[in-house]
Design a protein around this motif. Structure first.
Motif, PDB file in Angstrom:
ATOM      1  N   MET A 184       0.843  -1.190   0.000  1.00 49.73           N
ATOM      2  CA  MET A 184       0.000   0.000   0.000  1.00 49.73           C
ATOM      3  C   MET A 184       0.882   1.245   0.000  1.00 49.73           C
ATOM      4  SD  MET A 184      -2.985   1.024   2.728  1.00 49.73           S
ATOM      5  CE  MET A 184      -3.943   2.513   2.499  1.00 49.73           C
ATOM      6  N   GLU A 185       0.589   2.191  -0.929  1.00 47.43           N
ATOM      7  CA  GLU A 185       1.398   3.388  -1.036  1.00 47.43           C
ATOM      8  C   GLU A 185       1.101   4.333   0.118  1.00 47.43           C
ATOM      9  OE1 GLU A 185       1.387   5.324  -4.791  1.00 47.43           O
ATOM     10  OE2 GLU A 185       1.293   3.475  -5.929  1.00 47.43           O
ATOM     11  N   ASP A 186       2.126   5.122   0.473  1.00 49.69           N
ATOM     12  CA  ASP A 186       1.944   6.098   1.531  1.00 49.69           C
ATOM     13  C   ASP A 186       0.937   7.154   1.111  1.00 49.69           C
ATOM     14  OD1 ASP A 186       3.804   4.814   3.057  1.00 49.69           O
ATOM     15  OD2 ASP A 186       5.477   6.076   2.397  1.00 49.69           O
ATOM     16  N   ALA A 187       0.145   7.629   2.072  1.00 46.11           N
ATOM     17  CA  ALA A 187      -0.793   8.704   1.802  1.00 46.11           C
ATOM     18  C   ALA A 187      -0.010   9.987   1.554  1.00 46.11           C
ATOM     19  CB  ALA A 187      -1.740   8.881   2.986  1.00 46.11           C
ATOM     20  N   PRO A 188      -0.572  10.905   0.739  1.00 46.36           N
ATOM     21  CA  PRO A 188       0.130  12.154   0.486  1.00 46.36           C
ATOM     22  C   PRO A 188       0.288  12.959   1.770  1.00 46.36           C
ATOM     23  CG  PRO A 188      -2.129  12.248  -0.357  1.00 46.36           C
ATOM     24  CD  PRO A 188      -1.860  10.829   0.021  1.00 46.36           C
ATOM     25  N   CYS A 189       1.405  13.663   1.870  1.00 44.83           N
ATOM     26  CA  CYS A 189       1.643  14.546   3.015  1.00 44.83           C
ATOM     27  C   CYS A 189       0.865  15.828   2.789  1.00 44.83           C
ATOM     28  CB  CYS A 189       3.140  14.830   3.127  1.00 44.83           C
ATOM     29  SG  CYS A 189       3.552  15.960   4.461  1.00 44.83           S
ATOM     30  N   LEU A 190      -0.051  16.131   3.686  1.00 46.26           N
ATOM     31  CA  LEU A 190      -0.902  17.301   3.496  1.00 46.26           C
ATOM     32  C   LEU A 190      -0.508  18.411   4.449  1.00 46.26           C
ATOM     33  CD1 LEU A 190      -4.416  15.589   3.219  1.00 46.26           C
ATOM     34  CD2 LEU A 190      -2.856  16.217   1.373  1.00 46.26           C
ATOM     35  N   PRO A 191      -0.447  19.651   3.959  1.00 43.76           N
ATOM     36  CA  PRO A 191      -0.228  20.778   4.864  1.00 43.76           C
ATOM     37  C   PRO A 191      -1.403  20.893   5.841  1.00 43.76           C
ATOM     38  CG  PRO A 191       0.055  21.422   2.564  1.00 43.76           C
ATOM     39  CD  PRO A 191      -0.579  20.072   2.560  1.00 43.76           C
ATOM     40  N   ILE A 192      -1.204  21.606   6.926  1.00 45.19           N
ATOM     41  CA  ILE A 192      -2.218  21.757   7.953  1.00 45.19           C
ATOM     42  C   ILE A 192      -2.664  23.216   8.028  1.00 45.19           C
ATOM     43  CG2 ILE A 192      -2.768  21.473  10.406  1.00 45.19           C
ATOM     44  CD1 ILE A 192      -2.237  18.856   8.945  1.00 45.19           C
ATOM     45  N   ILE A 193      -3.965  23.440   7.977  1.00 43.66           N
ATOM     46  CA  ILE A 193      -4.490  24.796   8.124  1.00 43.66           C
ATOM     47  C   ILE A 193      -4.103  25.327   9.501  1.00 43.66           C
ATOM     48  CG2 ILE A 193      -6.629  26.137   8.382  1.00 43.66           C
ATOM     49  CD1 ILE A 193      -7.848  24.429   6.184  1.00 43.66           C
ATOM     50  N   GLY A 194      -3.579  26.537   9.517  1.00 48.16           N
ATOM     51  CA  GLY A 194      -3.163  27.155  10.761  1.00 48.16           C
ATOM     52  C   GLY A 194      -1.692  26.957  11.089  1.00 48.16           C
ATOM     53  N   GLU A 195      -1.018  26.115  10.316  1.00 49.72           N
ATOM     54  CA  GLU A 195       0.413  25.909  10.513  1.00 49.72           C
ATOM     55  C   GLU A 195       1.190  26.558   9.362  1.00 49.72           C
ATOM     56  OE1 GLU A 195       1.399  21.818  11.140  1.00 49.72           O
ATOM     57  OE2 GLU A 195       0.214  21.676  12.983  1.00 49.72           O
ATOM     58  N   ALA A 196       2.506  26.656   9.519  1.00 47.84           N
ATOM     59  CA  ALA A 196       3.338  27.266   8.485  1.00 47.84           C
ATOM     60  C   ALA A 196       3.275  26.443   7.205  1.00 47.84           C
ATOM     61  CB  ALA A 196       4.781  27.377   8.973  1.00 47.84           C
ATOM     62  N   ALA A 197       3.121  27.116   6.085  1.00 47.27           N
ATOM     63  CA  ALA A 197       3.160  26.428   4.794  1.00 47.27           C
ATOM     64  C   ALA A 197       4.578  25.938   4.538  1.00 47.27           C
ATOM     65  CB  ALA A 197       2.717  27.376   3.685  1.00 47.27           C
ATOM     66  N   PRO A 198       4.746  24.758   3.943  1.00 45.58           N
ATOM     67  CA  PRO A 198       6.097  24.255   3.658  1.00 45.58           C
ATOM     68  C   PRO A 198       6.857  25.220   2.742  1.00 45.58           C
ATOM     69  CG  PRO A 198       4.442  22.542   3.324  1.00 45.58           C
ATOM     70  CD  PRO A 198       3.697  23.832   3.492  1.00 45.58           C
ATOM     71  N   ASP A 199       8.070  25.569   3.126  1.00 51.54           N
ATOM     72  CA  ASP A 199       8.864  26.457   2.279  1.00 51.54           C
ATOM     73  C   ASP A 199       9.456  25.652   1.122  1.00 51.54           C
ATOM     74  OD1 ASP A 199       9.942  28.836   1.416  1.00 51.54           O
ATOM     75  OD2 ASP A 199      11.635  28.800   2.813  1.00 51.54           O
ATOM     76  N   PHE A 200       9.778  26.339   0.051  1.00 50.71           N
ATOM     77  CA  PHE A 200      10.401  25.673  -1.097  1.00 50.71           C
ATOM     78  C   PHE A 200      11.127  26.702  -1.945  1.00 50.71           C
ATOM     79  CE2 PHE A 200       6.093  26.786  -2.550  1.00 50.71           C
ATOM     80  CZ  PHE A 200       6.365  27.477  -3.726  1.00 50.71           C
ATOM     81  N   GLU A 201      12.068  26.199  -2.738  1.00 48.03           N
ATOM     82  CA  GLU A 201      12.710  26.968  -3.795  1.00 48.03           C
ATOM     83  C   GLU A 201      12.440  26.231  -5.093  1.00 48.03           C
ATOM     84  OE1 GLU A 201      16.673  28.713  -3.148  1.00 48.03           O
ATOM     85  OE2 GLU A 201      16.645  27.685  -1.197  1.00 48.03           O
ATOM     86  N   ALA A 202      12.127  26.973  -6.149  1.00 47.91           N
ATOM     87  CA  ALA A 202      11.766  26.316  -7.398  1.00 47.91           C
ATOM     88  C   ALA A 202      12.127  27.177  -8.593  1.00 47.91           C
ATOM     89  CB  ALA A 202      10.264  26.020  -7.407  1.00 47.91           C
ATOM     90  N   VAL A 203      12.243  26.504  -9.730  1.00 48.04           N
ATOM     91  CA  VAL A 203      12.418  27.171 -11.018  1.00 48.04           C
ATOM     92  C   VAL A 203      11.031  27.458 -11.588  1.00 48.04           C
ATOM     93  CG1 VAL A 203      13.293  26.908 -13.373  1.00 48.04           C
ATOM     94  CG2 VAL A 203      14.604  26.010 -11.442  1.00 48.04           C
ATOM     95  N   THR A 204      10.840  28.658 -12.112  1.00 48.92           N
ATOM     96  CA  THR A 204       9.545  29.012 -12.697  1.00 48.92           C
ATOM     97  C   THR A 204       9.746  29.681 -14.053  1.00 48.92           C
ATOM     98  OG1 THR A 204       9.225  31.337 -12.017  1.00 48.92           O
ATOM     99  CG2 THR A 204       8.898  29.645 -10.325  1.00 48.92           C
ATOM    100  N   THR A 205       8.649  29.941 -14.715  1.00 45.44           N
ATOM    101  CA  THR A 205       8.681  30.633 -16.006  1.00 45.44           C
ATOM    102  C   THR A 205       9.141  32.081 -15.871  1.00 45.44           C
ATOM    103  OG1 THR A 205       6.330  31.114 -15.681  1.00 45.44           O
ATOM    104  CG2 THR A 205       6.886  29.215 -17.070  1.00 45.44           C
ATOM    105  N   GLN A 206       9.199  32.581 -14.643  1.00 44.16           N
ATOM    106  CA  GLN A 206       9.659  33.950 -14.414  1.00 44.16           C
ATOM    107  C   GLN A 206      10.935  33.979 -13.574  1.00 44.16           C
ATOM    108  OE1 GLN A 206       6.376  36.318 -12.943  1.00 44.16           O
ATOM    109  NE2 GLN A 206       5.096  35.855 -14.704  1.00 44.16           N
ATOM    110  N   GLY A 207      11.658  32.861 -13.547  1.00 44.62           N
ATOM    111  CA  GLY A 207      12.911  32.796 -12.808  1.00 44.62           C
ATOM    112  C   GLY A 207      12.760  32.077 -11.480  1.00 44.62           C
ATOM    113  N   PRO A 208      13.846  32.005 -10.682  1.00 42.93           N
ATOM    114  CA  PRO A 208      13.809  31.300  -9.401  1.00 42.93           C
ATOM    115  C   PRO A 208      12.811  31.942  -8.437  1.00 42.93           C
ATOM    116  CG  PRO A 208      16.067  31.797 -10.063  1.00 42.93           C
ATOM    117  CD  PRO A 208      15.181  32.563 -10.984  1.00 42.93           C
TER     118      PRO A 208
END
Length: 212
Positions: free
Chosen positions: A1-25
């Protein structure tokens, strides 16, 4: 059985990330001070996603006026995103003003629980995340791959969240900006007694409305 997706929690800090986008980093934490609406789509060059991008581009001026940064995402390359954005401009006459994250390694999608194996192991379901200026997750909406989002609800919810923060109130079902809001219920017997003299429109002691 595959792991359930990790879901953010309302009221907690949103997961930070760095990413490449169509308008730059882009780094999420560098957008503090702004509201962020982060949304995912299953794939570039697909019919429903194209209609959503057009509708979101049309709503972007209103969102920008609300201090909102709109950010798209899918598990496609930046080259695919750029080609699709250009295609939308050429074929639909609509310029896409917001950045689109290229999430080939699924790192952002996994942090936000965008991959649902019951739908697909390689495409993000249609998610919308509402992140406030302090970086807190305030609301989330999930849609299946097959059904496009109702964009006015995204705008309405931003306005509702901002109204809650500004006036310390709640918003009732079907609330639209300019309509009456719900006053927080009393927490003590003394507050309950005082409620009758505060000038609210009350249906009962626990349900009172006011105009802001």
């Amino acid at each position: 059985m595959e792991d359930a997706p990790c879901l953010p929690i309302i009221g907690e800090a949103a997961p930070d990330f760095e990413a490449v986008t169509t308008q730059g980093p882009l780094k999420l934490s560098e957008l503090r001070g702004k509201w962020v609406v982060l949304f995912s789509h299953p794939a570039d060059f697909t019919p429903v996603c194209t209609t959503e991008f057009v509708a979101l581009a049309q709503a972007n001026p209103e969102l920008e006026a609300l201090n909102v940064k709109l950010i798209g995402l899918s598990i496609d390359s930046v080259h695919s995103h750029l080609a699709w954005v250009k295609n939308i401009e050429e074929k639909m006459g609509v310029k896409i003003p917001f950045p689109v994250i290229a999430d080939l390694d699924m790192s952002v999608a996994k942090k936000f629980g965008m991959i649902h194996s019951g739908s697909s192991s390689t495409a993000t379901v249609r998610t919308v995340f509402f992140i406030d200026p302090e970086g807190t997750m305030r609301a989330m909406i999930y849609y299946p791959l097959t059904n496009g989002r109702y964009i006015p609800e995204i705008v309405r919810l931003v306005k509702a969240l901002q109204t809650t923060d500004r006036h310390k109130v709640s918003t009732p079902a079907n609330w639209q900006p300019g309509e009456k809001v719900v006053v927080p219920p009393p927490k003590t017997a003394a507050e309950m007694e005082k409620r009758a003299s505060e000038g609210y429109e009350c249906k009962d002691w626990y349900l009172c409305f006011k105009t802001i």
